[in-house]
Design an enzyme around this catalytic site. Sequence first.
Site, mmCIF file in Angstrom:
data_model
loop_
_atom_site.group_PDB
_atom_site.id
_atom_site.type_symbol
_atom_site.label_atom_id
_atom_site.label_comp_id
_atom_site.label_asym_id
_atom_site.label_seq_id
_atom_site.Cartn_x
_atom_site.Cartn_y
_atom_site.Cartn_z
ATOM 1 N N ASP A 1 0.819 -1.205 0.000
ATOM 2 C CA ASP A 1 0.000 0.000 0.000
ATOM 3 C C ASP A 1 0.851 1.253 0.000
ATOM 4 O OD1 ASP A 1 0.599 0.134 2.750
ATOM 5 O OD2 ASP A 1 -1.105 -1.192 3.152
ATOM 6 N N MET B 1 -2.357 8.994 12.328
ATOM 7 C CA MET B 1 -3.456 9.513 11.503
ATOM 8 C C MET B 1 -4.109 10.731 12.157
ATOM 9 S SD MET B 1 -5.053 5.800 10.490
ATOM 10 C CE MET B 1 -4.625 4.952 12.009
ATOM 11 N N LYS C 1 -3.809 2.721 0.176
ATOM 12 C CA LYS C 1 -4.755 3.226 1.152
ATOM 13 C C LYS C 1 -4.441 4.671 1.407
ATOM 14 C CE LYS C 1 -5.825 -0.801 3.849
ATOM 15 N NZ LYS C 1 -5.512 -1.487 5.088
HETATM 16 N N1 SAH Z 1 0.928 0.015 10.785
HETATM 17 C C1 SAH Z 1 1.506 1.340 10.741
HETATM 18 C C2 SAH Z 1 0.500 2.435 10.937
HETATM 19 C C3 SAH Z 1 -0.510 2.539 9.855
HETATM 20 S S1 SAH Z 1 -1.636 3.845 10.107
HETATM 21 C C4 SAH Z 1 2.630 1.432 11.772
HETATM 22 O O1 SAH Z 1 2.787 0.537 12.603
HETATM 23 O O2 SAH Z 1 3.378 2.395 11.720
HETATM 24 C C5 SAH Z 1 -0.931 5.116 9.141
HETATM 25 C C6 SAH Z 1 -0.346 6.191 10.004
HETATM 26 O O3 SAH Z 1 0.924 5.819 10.468
HETATM 27 C C7 SAH Z 1 -0.103 7.495 9.288
HETATM 28 O O4 SAH Z 1 -1.283 8.260 9.187
HETATM 29 C C8 SAH Z 1 0.899 8.147 10.196
HETATM 30 O O5 SAH Z 1 0.281 8.691 11.327
HETATM 31 C C9 SAH Z 1 1.723 6.976 10.648
HETATM 32 N N2 SAH Z 1 2.965 6.827 9.868
HETATM 33 C C10 SAH Z 1 3.351 5.740 9.168
HETATM 34 N N3 SAH Z 1 4.566 5.931 8.634
HETATM 35 C C11 SAH Z 1 4.969 7.151 9.005
HETATM 36 C C12 SAH Z 1 6.135 7.930 8.774
HETATM 37 N N4 SAH Z 1 7.147 7.479 8.048
HETATM 38 N N5 SAH Z 1 6.194 9.160 9.312
HETATM 39 C C13 SAH Z 1 5.191 9.649 10.048
HETATM 40 N N6 SAH Z 1 4.078 8.961 10.307
HETATM 41 C C14 SAH Z 1 3.953 7.729 9.799
#
Ligand code: SAH
Length: 460
Positions: free
Chosen positions: A249, A384, A271
């Site tokens: 995704d 998010m 997504k």
């Molecule tokens: N499973 C993922 C989260 C998915 S939800 C995890 O464990 O990280 C998606 C959210 O993750 C985004 O909206 C943001 O808030 C955060 N996110 C993921 N990668 C990021 C990054 N490189 N920098 C900042 N926020 C990030």
Amino acid sequence: MQNYPIFIDLKGHPCLIVGAGPVALRKTRLMHSAGAKITVVAPDMCKDMREEFGGQVVYHAREFHESDITGYRLITAATNAPEVNKRVSELAQACNVPVNVVDEPELCSFITPSIVDRSPVLIAISTGGGAPVLARLLRAKLEALIPASYGKLAGTMSRYRDALKTAMPDERNRRIFWERVVQGPIAELFFSGRNNEAEKALESEIKRANDAPENTGEVWLIGAGPGEPDLLTFRALRLMQQADVVLYDRLVSREILNLTRRDADRIYVGKKRANHALPQGEINQTLVDLAKQGKNVVRLKGGDPFIFGRGGEEIELLAQNRVPFQVVPGVTAASGCATYAGIPLTHRDHAQSCLFVTGHLKDGTVDLNWELLSTPQQTVAIYMGLVGLPIICEQLMAHGVSAEMPIALIQQGTTKDQRVYIGTLSTMPDVIDQQKVKAPTLIIIGSVVSLQSQLSWFEP
Ligand code: SAH
């Protein structure tokens, strides 16, 4: 070739170590694990060696004598007296007994390599004694590359060799069979510590050795981390390189995608907020269908699959359909972003707990337990949360958190585009308004954020 490589059998054979200090101790450990019958000659034995090997080696507490030299398969000198080391070397070489003098290549008739030990698999690395640092570096790389359980796999394979020979007389077919085992789900079962299952699977494969192979693939749900490819786990990388199909995704970077097997099919199931390229139900079903076609499917997800990743939903359907699967954890955004921004999520002077919450808007508002979020001595990491940020700040202040409470917003954390915005509950909404903030972003609220100016280390 500077030296001729061999592996020598020391099991039950007498070996001599001259010296009993810390260096001799290291050599004793190695020889002992190869099953040697060790004799040590040295006026004093260091305390560590006494504790570890007292009683397990024959020890002569005296100076080395010339007559000590006979009767050994291998001799090592590790004293701090150069003249003794030299004498041991001369005498041993005169009667053609292989001798090693530690750190004195010119006195050695054999040298000891750097090793990666996955017994019975043993990898020896030599630079001819000239660049041991390089050998150690190579060794570290191999250590990282070869799963610790390789030895278990090798041991089991050797136990089942005869059984397979009977079941599958053709040598070429046997080779193909073993190649499938070491690169397929059976090896992966070993690597994930499920030895009994692995052995059962191997047994039944051998039973069916001459039947047509059954056509079911596996699904690997893999956490790809927050963006920086270096933060992938070894297991993730290994499985990514075995994939027939990859479903990924939006959060998975191009660089990471490029680490999957080159000829694997790639399917984007992206997504964006409330704008799914493929509805969740269809993703779940696609995983089942592809595996049932016999494909090994990698489902790559940003961060960790079990943290706001719907990983649970995706494997539920697999479990119901009896499709074999594995889940590989990844560095979650909160952990990756905090680390790369220089903000410890917990700190004895600031926070004894940390909450991970989603700030996702639902019906135009954020529905969170504000009392819980307002607890002092705590860090809150919000996924998010960009759109809901003004509401979050407002609600926290309304629930008694100081307007001065520091807050950090980390954009595209761990990547070369990372940016960190620092503010307070009262100023942050304006800061965001004035900047062109790009998703994904992670928000950290708590007094640990005040450490950022001092601890920041990553400069993209
Ligand atoms: N499973 C993922 C989260 C998915 S939800 C995890 O464990 O990280 C998606 C959210 O993750 C985004 O909206 C943001 O808030 C955060 N996110 C993921 N990668 C990021 C990054 N490189 N920098 C900042 N926020 C990030």
